[in-house]
Design a protein around this motif. Structure first.
Motif: not given
Length: 880
Positions: A379-384, A504-508
Motif C-alpha cells: 500500500x506504501x511504495x518507497x522509491x528507491x 487509510x495510508x496518507x500517500x501511495x
C-alpha cells in the motif's frame, strides 16, 4: 510575427511570469468531479528557515510532478506550508532575548510567546518568497502553518482521542535528554556519532568477603547511581556470586549481584553495572528486579545534592574528580582507549543524557505493526526500494515515542491537573472545575513534539477533523517527496497517524531524495564554508538553469555533487533553445502554418516528428517510474542534438528558397515539434518555455494550462527514421574523416557512394541534397559496384555501402592508412566482444531470443565492415 528578444535574459521575464501565474490563480486547484485529483503536500520547512539546495531540489521535483499532472487534465493540488519548528525557533528566540539582557524565566510564558510570534512574523515566510523565485506552482491559497487554528485543533483532537483509547500515557521512563535545549527528545532526534573515548575498569569490593569484581564503563560519573551488578543466569563463571553484596565505591552503597538474561555473556567480562535512572536497558532490568531509581545527573547536566564533593559539578567535571579519587583509593584497575557511538542532539549537537523523567508517551507496538503491514502488502511504495530496509528496521526495533517537550513554543499538551484530588483531565478548553468541585486546576506546562503535529500534515492541511470537501476529494495524497534522512522522523509517523485517524495510508508513493554535496563530494556546511545559496545561482543564471541542473543526473535516494559548471552548461542549453526559437520565428509566416496531418511530409519531417513522438512515450515512462533525471536527459539530447543540430540545419535551405510548398512543410513541422518540446520541457524549465510559448501561433492559454502531449501511433515513421539515421551516421563519418585529415569545411569535394545493395543506393539518392548541404559535397555520384581502386580517395565503410571522397593532392596517404587501421582495430574489438557473448552459454540460453539475434546481426555487420576496411587498407598500401 512577434519574436523573442535578441538575447536570452531570464531576469527580464521570470518575475513577470510568476506574477501572472499567481495573479491568474493558475496554481489554485478546484474540486471537479469530472477530473481525477492528484495531490502532493509539501514537506513543511521551518518557518524561520532559508532556502538551501536541498529545498530547491525537493521542490523542483514536486513542481515537475504537479505541473505535468495539471497539464494531463488532473485537478492537481500542491499544498504548501511551514512548520513552527519548536526547538529551533525557541532556541533563536532565547538567544535574541538574552542578547537584550533578559531571560526566558524572567519574561514568563505569555510574554515569551509574544516574542516568539513576533520573531516568526519578522523572519518567517522568507522561504515562501524564495520558493516563488524557484518557480514552484503550489496552491498558495491553501498555505498552512502547523500553529494555525485549524491545525492546532487537529492536534488536540488526535491527542484526546489517543488518550481516551489508552494509546497515550504518562510515566517515569528513561528519555533522551538534551541539557542544552532543556527538553526531552525522541529517539529519532538523536544522531549517533562514532567517537574516540576511554573505558575505565573499576573495582567493586565484596561486602562479606575479601576481593572484588571489575566493571568496565565509558561513563564513570553514572556509577554514583548504580543499584546493582548483573550477570547472565546461564553464566557458569558467576553462579557462586549471584546474591552476594557489593560496596559501591565512593558512595558506599550496598548493591546486590543479580542475574538477568539482558547481560551478554560474551561481551567483556560478562558483568555489567545497572544504573536504572540513566540507561534505557538498565531501566528495564531495574523494573524487573524492583531496584528503584537513583537520579545522579539532573536536567542541566549537573550532579544533584547528596553526593558530597561531586554535587554541583557538571557531569564531565564530576567524571574527572571521580576517576582521580578512584585512582587514589586503588580502585581503578586500568584505562583503555575505546571507540564507541555517542548520541547527540539533532538540533544543537550537545551530547544526549539518558535520564529518568516524567514524560508523555505514545504506545508504539500496534502502530508499528500496522505501519509495517501496509508497507509489506504494497500500500506504501518507497522509491528507491532499498530504503524499505530502513523503514522495516526502525519499526521492528522502535520504543514508545516520547511526545512531551519542556518548551513553551508549540502545541501545549491539553491536559489539566487538579491540585486538590490529583485527577487528570484531558480537554481542549480549560475546564471550569474538577469532578471533585475544585477550581484549583493547572495545565501541563509541556508542549508536544513538533513531529506530533507534522504527522497529521497530509490530512490536517485539508481540513480534518472536519469533513471538508477538500478532504473528501483530495485525500489520500498521491506522492510524498522528501529526504531519506527523515524516514523515521516523519514518513513513518504520517503512515500510522493516517491509518489511525483516516483508516487509510496518507500517500501511495514516497520519493526519497539524496543529499546535495559540493564538487568534492563533501556535505555542505557552515564550518566548511562550502554552502551555495540557490538565490545567488538564480540571480546569475536563472531559475530554469538551476532547476535543470538539480534534476539531470539525479536519481532517487542517491547523493549528488553540485558543480557550478553544470549550471552554466544548462544555461547554455536554455540559450540554445532560445536562439533556435528566434531563428524559427525569423523564417516563419503564421499564415503558412498547417496541420501536419494535412501535408505530404518529407523524409526529414517524418523523422523528427517520429523522434518527438518517441520522446513523449519515453518521458512519460520515465516520469511514471520517478526516473525524472533520465526524462530530463532525454529531452536535453533531443532538443540539442536532433532538433537544433540536425533538423533545423536540414531544413534551412527549404526555408530560404522559393519553393513555397516545401517551405510550408518545414515551417509546420518546426512549429509542431517546438510545441511538443515546450510542453515536455515546461515542468522542468517553466519560465523559458512559458516565455517562448507566448509567441507561439494558435495557442489557447498560457503554457501552464495547456494539454500534455500524447504519444500517437500514427506518428511512428520507422522507415523514415532508419533512412535519416543512415544519412546522419554517414555525414558524421564524412566530417570525422575530413577533420582527421585537416580538410577545411569550406573545401567542397565529390562524394561517391558505392553499394551492391539496391535499397541502400535508392535511400542514399533520396537524401542527395542533404549530403551537399551538410556533407561538404560539391557533387554526389552513386555506383552499384566497387570504385576503381586506383582512384585516390578516402574510403569510409558503412553498413551495406561505402563512401569515397576523391581528394587528389589533398590527402596524406600515410594518415589515411593510420585512420583505416584504427577503424580496423575498433571493428576487431567489436567482433571479439560479440563473439565472446555468443560463445557464452549463459548469455545464449538465458537472454531473450531478440537480444541474442541482435548480437548475431551485429557480428555479421562488423565482419562485413572489417572485410571492406581491410580491402581499402590493401589498396592504399599498394599506392605507397
Amino acid at each position: 510575427m512577434k519574436n523573442l528578444d535578441k538575447n536570452y535574459n531570464p531576469k527580464s521575464f521570470e518575475d513577470r511570469i510568476y506574477k501572472t501565474w499567481k495573479d491568474g490563480q493558475y496554481f489554485v486547484a478546484k474540486i471537479d468531479e469530472n477530473k481525477k485529483p492528484f495531490t502532493i503536500v509539501m514537506p513543511p520547512p521551518n518557518v524561520t528557515g532559508n532556502l538551501h539546495l536541498g529545498h530547491a531540489l525537493n521542490n523542483t521535483l514536486q513542481d515537475i510532478l504537479i505541473r505535468r499532472k495539471r497539464m494531463q487534465g488532473y485537478s492537481a493540488l500542491w499544498v504548501p506550508g511551514t512548520d513552527h519548528a519548536s526547538i529551533s525557533t525557541e532556541m533563536k528566540v532565547v538567544q535574541k532575548i538574552e542578547s537584550e539582557g533578559k531571560t526566558k524565566a524572567e519574561l514568563g510564558r505569555e510574554e515569551f510567546l509574544k516574542e516568539a510570534w513576533e520573531w516568526t512574523y519578522e523572519y518567517g515566510g522568507n522561504i515562501k518568497n524564495q520558493l516563488e523565485k524557484l518557480g514552484v506552482s503550489c496552491d498558495w491559497s491553501r498555505e498552512a502553518f502547523t500553529l494555525d487554528e485549524n491545525l492546532s485543533n487537529a492536534v488536540q483532537e488526535v491527542f484526546i482521542k489517543m488518550y481516551k483509547d489508552g494509546l497515550i500515557y504518562r510515566g517515569d521512563r528513561i528519555v533522551n535528554w538534551c541539557v542544552s535545549c532543556g527538553t526531552a527528545v525522541s529517539d529519532a532526534e538523536v544522531v549517533h556519532k562514532d567517537e574516540s573515548g576511554q573505558l575505565w575498569h573499576i573495582r567493586y569490593p565484596f561486602k562479606n568477603k575479601e576481593g572484588y569484581i571489575v566493571i568496565a564503563t565509558t561513563r564513570p560519573e553514572t556509577m554514583l547511581g548504580d543499584l546493582a551488578v548483573a550477570v547472565n543466569p546461564n553464566d557458569e563463571r558467576y553462579e557462586d556470586i549471584v546474591g552476594e553484596t557489593l560496596v559501591l565505591p565512593l558512595v558506599n552503597r550496598e548493591i546486590p549481584i543479580i542475574s538477568d538474561e539482558y547481560v551478554e555473556m560474551e561481551f567483556g567480562t560478562g558483568m555489567v553495572k545497572i544504573t536504572p535512572s540513566h540507561d534505557p536497558n538498565d531501566f528495564e532490568v531495574g523494573a524487573r528486579h524492583n531496584l528503584g531509581q537513583c537520579v545522579v545527573i539532573d536536567e542541566k547536566g549537573y550532579i544533584p545534592e547528596g553526593y558530597g564533593k561531586y554535587s554541583g559539578k557538571e557531569r564531565l567535571e564530576a567524571r574527572k574528580a571521580i576517576v582521580a579519587d578512584l585512582e587514589k583509593l586503588g580502585l581503578l584497575d586500568k584505562i583503555e582507549d575505546h571507540e564507541h557511538s555517542v548520541g547527540h542532539c539533532e538540533r544543537c549537537g550537545a551530547v544526549i543524557e539518558p535520564v529518568i523523567s516524567k514524560q508523555w508517551f505514545v504506545k508504539m507496538e500496534n502502530f508499528a505493526k500496522e505501519a509495517l503491514e501496509v508497507y509489506k502488502n504494497g500500500e506504501v511504495n518507497l522509491i528507491p526500494s532499498r530504503l524499505g530496509k530502513v523503514y522495516e528496521n526502525w519499526l521492528t526495533g522502535t520504543r514508545d515515542w516520547t511526545i512531551s517537550r519542556q518548551l513553551w513554543w508549540g502545541h501545549r499538551i491539553p491536559i489539566y491537573y487538579c491540585d486538590d484530588c490529583g485527577e487528570i483531565i484531558v480537554s481542549k478548553e480549560r475546564p471550569e472545575k474538577c469532578t471533585c468541585g475544585s477550581t484549583n486546576l493547572r495545565q501541563d506546562p509541556d508542549t508536544l513534539d513538533t513531529w506530533f503535529s507534522s504527522a497529521l500534515w497530509p490530512f490536517s492541511t485539508l481540513g480534518w477533523p472536519e469533513k471538508t470537501p477538500d478532504l473528501e476529494y483530495f485525500f489520500p495524497t498521491d506522492v510524498l517527496v522528501t529526504g531519506y534522512d527523515i524516514i523515521f522522523f516523519w514518513v513513518i509517523r504520517m503512515v500510522f497517524s493516517s491509518l489511525y485517524n483516516m483508516g487509510k495510508v496518507p500517500f501511495k508513493d514516497v520519493y526519497f531524495t539524496g543529499l546535495i554535496r559540493d564538487s568534492q563530494g563533501r556535505k555542505m556546511s557552515k564550518s566548511l564554508n562550502n554552502g551555495i545559496d540557490p538565490l545567488e545561482v538564480i540571480d546569475q543564471y536563472g531559475a530554469d538553469a538551476l532547476r535543470f541542473t538539480l534534476v539531470t543526473g539525479n536519481s532517487p535516494g542517491n547523493d549528488m555533487r553540485f558543480y557550478m559548471e553544470r549550471v552554466e552548461a544548462n544555461r547554455n542549453f536554455a540559450n540554445k533553445l532560445w536562439n533556435a526559437t528566434r531563428f524559427i520565428f525569423m523564417n516563419l509566416d503564421e499564415d503558412n502554418i498547417k496541420n501536419i496531418d494535412d501535408l505530404e511530409l518529407e523524409n526529414v519531417d517524418k523523422w523528427i516528428i517520429s523522434r518527438a513522438n518517441n520522446l513523449i512515450k519515453n518521458v512519460d515512462e520515465n516520469i511514471d517510474k520517478y526516473e525524472i533525471g533520465l526524462a530530463a536527459d532525454k529531452i536535453y539530447d533531443f532538443v540539442w542534438n536532433e532538433f537544433c543540430d540536425w533538423y533545423i540545419e536540414l531544413v534551412k535551405t527549404r526555408l530560404y528558397n522559393s519553393d513555397l510548398e516545401r517551405s510550408i512543410k518545414a515551417q509546420s513541422t518546426l512549429i509542431h515539434v517546438l510545441d511538443i518540446i515546450l510542453k515536455l520541457l515546461h515542468p522542468f524549465m517553466p519560465y523559458i518555455t512559458e516565455e517562448i510559448y507566448s509567441i507561439m501561433p494558435n495557442k489557447k492559454d498560457m503554457l501552464i494550462n495547456e494539454t500534455w502531449p500524447k504519444y500517437e501511433s500514427s506518428y511512428e515513421f520507422i522507415n523514415e527514421e532508419e533512412k535519416i539515421d543512415i544519412m546522419i551516421n554517414a555525414i558524421k563519418s564524412i566530417r570525422n574523416a575530413r577533420a582527421e585529415l585537416n580538410i577545411a569545411p569550406s573545401k567542397k569535394a565529390e562524394l561517391i557512394f558505392s553499394s551492391k545493395d539496391r535499397n541502400s543506393i535508392d535511400t542514399l539518392k533520396e537524401l542527395t541534397e542533404h549530403f551537399k548541404t551538410l556533407g561538404g559535397a560539391s557533387s554526389v555520384k552513386f555506383l552499384e559496384e566497387d570504385l576503381d581502386e586506383n582512384i585516390d580517395a578516402i574510403s569510409i565503410v558503412q553498413n551495406k555501402f561505402k563512401i569515397f571522397i576523391p581528394l587528389a593532392d589533398l590527402v596524406d596517404y600515410s594518415k589515411e592508412l593510420e585512420r583505416l587501421e584504427k577503424e580496423a582495430e575498433k571493428l576487431k574489438s567489436e567482433i571479439k566482444r560479440a563473439s565472446g557473448k555468443l560463445s557464452n552459454e549463459k548469455f545464449t540460453s538465458k537472454a531473450p531470443e531478440k537480444v541474442v539475434q541482435e548480437e548475431r546481426d551485429k557480428l555479421v555487420k562488423y565482419e562485413g565492415m572489417l572485410e571492406e576496411v581491410n580491402s581499402s587498407i590493401e589498396g592504399i598500401k599498394a599506392k605507397l
